[in-house]
Motif scaffolding. Structure first.
Motif, short mmCIF file in Angstrom:
data_model
loop_
_atom_site.label_atom_id
_atom_site.label_comp_id
_atom_site.label_asym_id
_atom_site.label_seq_id
_atom_site.Cartn_x
_atom_site.Cartn_y
_atom_site.Cartn_z
N LEU A 241 0.83 -1.21 0.00
CA LEU A 241 0.00 0.00 0.00
C LEU A 241 0.87 1.25 0.00
O LEU A 241 0.61 2.21 -0.74
CB LEU A 241 -0.93 0.00 1.22
N VAL A 242 1.90 1.24 0.83
CA VAL A 242 2.82 2.39 0.89
C VAL A 242 3.62 2.50 -0.41
O VAL A 242 3.79 3.59 -0.96
CB VAL A 242 3.77 2.24 2.10
N HIS A 243 4.09 1.37 -0.89
CA HIS A 243 4.92 1.33 -2.09
C HIS A 243 4.14 1.81 -3.32
O HIS A 243 4.65 2.61 -4.12
CB HIS A 243 5.41 -0.10 -2.30
N PHE A 244 2.91 1.35 -3.45
CA PHE A 244 2.12 1.76 -4.61
C PHE A 244 1.60 3.18 -4.49
O PHE A 244 1.33 3.83 -5.51
CB PHE A 244 0.96 0.78 -4.83
N ALA A 245 1.48 3.68 -3.27
CA ALA A 245 1.14 5.09 -3.10
C ALA A 245 2.23 5.96 -3.74
O ALA A 245 1.94 6.96 -4.41
CB ALA A 245 0.99 5.44 -1.62
N ALA A 246 3.48 5.55 -3.57
CA ALA A 246 4.59 6.27 -4.19
C ALA A 246 4.56 6.13 -5.70
O ALA A 246 4.78 7.09 -6.44
CB ALA A 246 5.92 5.76 -3.63
N HIS A 247 4.27 4.92 -6.18
CA HIS A 247 4.21 4.69 -7.62
C HIS A 247 3.11 5.53 -8.28
O HIS A 247 3.34 6.16 -9.31
CB HIS A 247 3.97 3.21 -7.92
N PHE A 248 1.95 5.56 -7.67
CA PHE A 248 0.85 6.32 -8.27
C PHE A 248 1.08 7.83 -8.15
O PHE A 248 0.61 8.59 -9.00
CB PHE A 248 -0.48 5.94 -7.62
N SER A 249 1.81 8.25 -7.13
CA SER A 249 2.12 9.68 -7.02
C SER A 249 3.04 10.14 -8.14
O SER A 249 3.10 11.33 -8.46
CB SER A 249 2.76 9.98 -5.65
N ALA A 250 3.75 9.18 -8.76
CA ALA A 250 4.62 9.53 -9.90
C ALA A 250 3.81 10.05 -11.07
O ALA A 250 4.36 10.73 -11.95
CB ALA A 250 5.43 8.31 -10.33
N ILE A 251 2.53 9.77 -11.11
CA ILE A 251 1.68 10.30 -12.17
C ILE A 251 1.67 11.83 -12.11
O ILE A 251 1.60 12.50 -13.14
CB ILE A 251 0.25 9.74 -12.04
N ALA A 252 1.76 12.38 -10.89
CA ALA A 252 1.74 13.84 -10.71
C ALA A 252 3.10 14.48 -10.95
O ALA A 252 3.18 15.67 -11.22
CB ALA A 252 1.24 14.18 -9.31
N GLY A 253 4.19 13.70 -10.84
CA GLY A 253 5.50 14.27 -11.09
C GLY A 253 6.59 13.62 -10.26
O GLY A 253 6.31 12.87 -9.32
N VAL A 254 7.84 13.93 -10.60
CA VAL A 254 9.00 13.34 -9.92
C VAL A 254 9.06 13.78 -8.46
O VAL A 254 9.32 12.97 -7.57
CB VAL A 254 10.29 13.73 -10.65
#
Length: 206
Positions: free
Chosen positions: A21-34
């Motif tokens: 859950l934590v790991h994919f939260a970071a992955h999906f936040s990449a949609i917004a930017g680096v």
């Protein structure tokens, strides 16, 4: 199949699920930017990169793979298998392979080479040719397999009408993550240390 193995597999899945859950939260936040991805990853790493937590996580992943392989043999031996059994089997096989390869690559890159496995470590495999031609389906299938495997597990715990349609979430999530890291949503400029690292791979120019 062993009831004990199933129970252990379920317990490890709950522990690993918190990390995911934590790991994919970071992955999906990449949609917004680096920067957004870096912020989410920094928060996540504060939780799971404590040495004792990280060691427990690696051991849990290993145990989950071994237990999963045992359960997959049971599925393979079934005389009657519906499509959910086939989804569970195929996704489980792929996840076992992915967990071993991805965990080994991440740990060796960070601990042996000394390179941070941040946004650019994942992005390098998706923006540089010829790596992107292999890693795009590799990551896409991993996300699809994970969501499919979870849905199959939920189905066997108690079938619901939405389980089948929800399978589309896997490919959608996989495409979104690959798009974010591949430069499809915004330009990605790899820092030189990552260009040097990936430049050591056959066929990749730094």
């Amino acid at each position: 199949m062993s009831t004990t193995a199933k129970q252990a597999h379920r317990i490890f899945a709950l522990f690993i699920g918190i990390f995911l859950l934590v790991h994919f939260a970071a992955h999906f936040s990449a949609i917004a930017g680096v920067e957004e991805q870096a912020g989410a990853m920094k928060w996540g790493r504060a939780l799971y990169q404590w040495p004792i937590v990280e060691a427990a996580l690696v051991l849990a992943l290993l145990a989950q793979v071994l237990l999963g392989l045992r359960l997959l043999r049971g599925i393979h031996a079934r005389k009657r298998k519906d499509w959910w059994h086939k989804i569970q089997f195929a996704s489980g096989c792929y996840l076992a392979l992915f967990i071993v390869l991805h965990t080994t690559a991440a740990l060796s890159t960070r601990m042996l080479i000394g390179l941070d496995t941040n946004f650019y470590w994942a992005a390098g495999t998706l923006v540089l040719a010829p790596l992107k031609y292999g890693f795009a389906p590799y990551y896409f299938l991993a996300v699809t397999a994970l969501i499919s495997h979870v849905l199959a597990a939920l189905h066997f715990r108690g079938s619901r009408p939405w389980h089948g349609p929800a399978l589309i979430l896997g490919p959608v999530a996989g495409l979104a993550i690959v798009a974010a890291y591949s430069g499809a949503l915004y330009p990605i400029e790899l820092p030189q240390p990552y260009r040097d690292y990936f430049g050591s791979f056959p066929g990749v120019a730094n």
